[in-house]
Design an enzyme around this catalytic site. Sequence first.
Site, PDB file in Angstrom:
ATOM      1  CG  HIS A  46      61.671 129.733  16.475  1.00 47.31           C
ATOM      2  ND1 HIS A  46      62.365 130.601  16.779  1.00 47.31           N
ATOM      3  CD2 HIS A  46      62.342 128.440  17.194  1.00 47.31           C
ATOM      4  CE1 HIS A  46      63.295 130.522  17.448  1.00 47.31           C
ATOM      5  NE2 HIS A  46      63.496 129.366  17.720  1.00 47.31           N
TER       6      HIS A  46
ATOM      7  CB  ILE B 105      64.898 130.525   7.788  1.00 48.25           C
ATOM      8  CG1 ILE B 105      63.897 129.192   7.717  1.00 48.25           C
ATOM      9  CG2 ILE B 105      64.054 131.547   7.211  1.00 48.25           C
ATOM     10  CD1 ILE B 105      63.517 128.902   6.165  1.00 48.25           C
TER      11      ILE B 105
ATOM     12  CG  MET C 282      65.384 127.228  24.571  1.00 45.65           C
ATOM     13  SD  MET C 282      66.920 127.194  25.575  1.00 45.65           S
ATOM     14  CE  MET C 282      67.953 128.181  24.624  1.00 45.65           C
TER      15      MET C 282
ATOM     16  CG  ASP D  82      71.107 125.339  16.752  1.00 44.51           C
ATOM     17  OD1 ASP D  82      72.039 125.896  17.018  1.00 44.51           O
ATOM     18  OD2 ASP D  82      69.866 125.611  16.689  1.00 44.51           O
TER      19      ASP D  82
HETATM   20  O1  PAF Z   1      67.336 124.710  20.154  1.00 46.35           O
HETATM   21  C1  PAF Z   1      66.642 124.994  21.084  1.00 46.35           C
HETATM   22  O2  PAF Z   1      65.948 125.908  20.853  1.00 46.35           O
HETATM   23  C2  PAF Z   1      66.854 124.402  22.264  1.00 46.35           C
HETATM   24  O3  PAF Z   1      68.360 123.883  22.429  1.00 46.35           O
HETATM   25  C3  PAF Z   1      65.994 122.915  22.344  1.00 46.35           C
HETATM   26  C4  PAF Z   1      65.990 122.136  21.297  1.00 46.35           C
HETATM   27  C5  PAF Z   1      64.598 123.782  22.579  1.00 46.35           C
HETATM   28  C6  PAF Z   1      66.132 122.518  24.053  1.00 46.35           C
HETATM   29  O4  PAF Z   1      65.863 123.480  24.881  1.00 46.35           O
END
Ligand code: PAF
Length: 281
Positions: free
Chosen positions: A37, A177, A30, A151
């Site tokens: 990331h 991380i 997002m 998550d």
């Molecule tokens: O973890 C996230 O950034 C979001 O929940 C995802 C998996 C991109 C879905 O919108």
Amino acid sequence: MIVLKSPIEINKRLNSFRERKNTIGFVPTMGALHKGHLSLIKRCKSENDITVCSIFVNPKQFNEAKDLDLYPRPIEKDIILLEQAGVDILFLPGNESIYPASYSQPFLNLNGLDNVMEGLARPGHFSGVAMVIERLFYYINPSKAYFGQKDYQQILVIQQILTQFSLDSELVICEIIRETNGLAMSSRNSRLTDEQLKNAGFLYESLLQLNMDVRTLPLSLAIQNAKKSMSHREGVKIEYLEIADRKTLNALETIDQNSEAIALIAVNYFGVRLLDNLFLS
Ligand code: PAF
């Protein structure tokens, strides 16, 4: 890096790569990208021919309008980071292309995962995640998709959705991380002041202590001690701290050497929700 906004277009492009037997790795995000990331992207690049990243702030997974409004959207900075990281394709869809007027929510079987922890704390959140995952994976159909262990509950929800919709992508769970003080990296951390960030290492420290305590104490007492040590800190409201089975997330009452247990925690820290977890060993 190619930037594509249309789902039909990305689907077509990726099909042409697939015809050439290229493997496609996918990192859905997002935005508000951080080192967490970038580590997913690095791993994705090392295991696939083509790396696709998406940035879509999915309105359906926010159960509070204020949270959606406050969600950081530094898109120019994100694009630079993705280019530097060597992403091949950025998928940047608008809301209307993911959820056109004709979209109707499919039946979603979340297997009870929406009734515990994050599911209880954020009603509707996992249905929203499930909807966007079904859409994104339908268009991108990656060989492998990469998610951070932070998550964890979301990963189980996504696995369940892939199974339900017969999507055969492999999910790769990547290690959390952390900042030097142990705080798990998250886009939401940008809402903490420098002082709060500096002090937020307590969350991970509590999990490490819990991992030690469960070896000698009954689980309920170990959890109680961890909660007590955190609750006197300024700005902390504990939402949950649970020890559960890694596959089902059913709460465990006891563990032994064969248990596959995970401790999961969510706290509200000066108004910012922080999540963390640890596989107990
Ligand atoms: O973890 C996230 O950034 C979001 O929940 C995802 C998996 C991109 C879905 O919108």
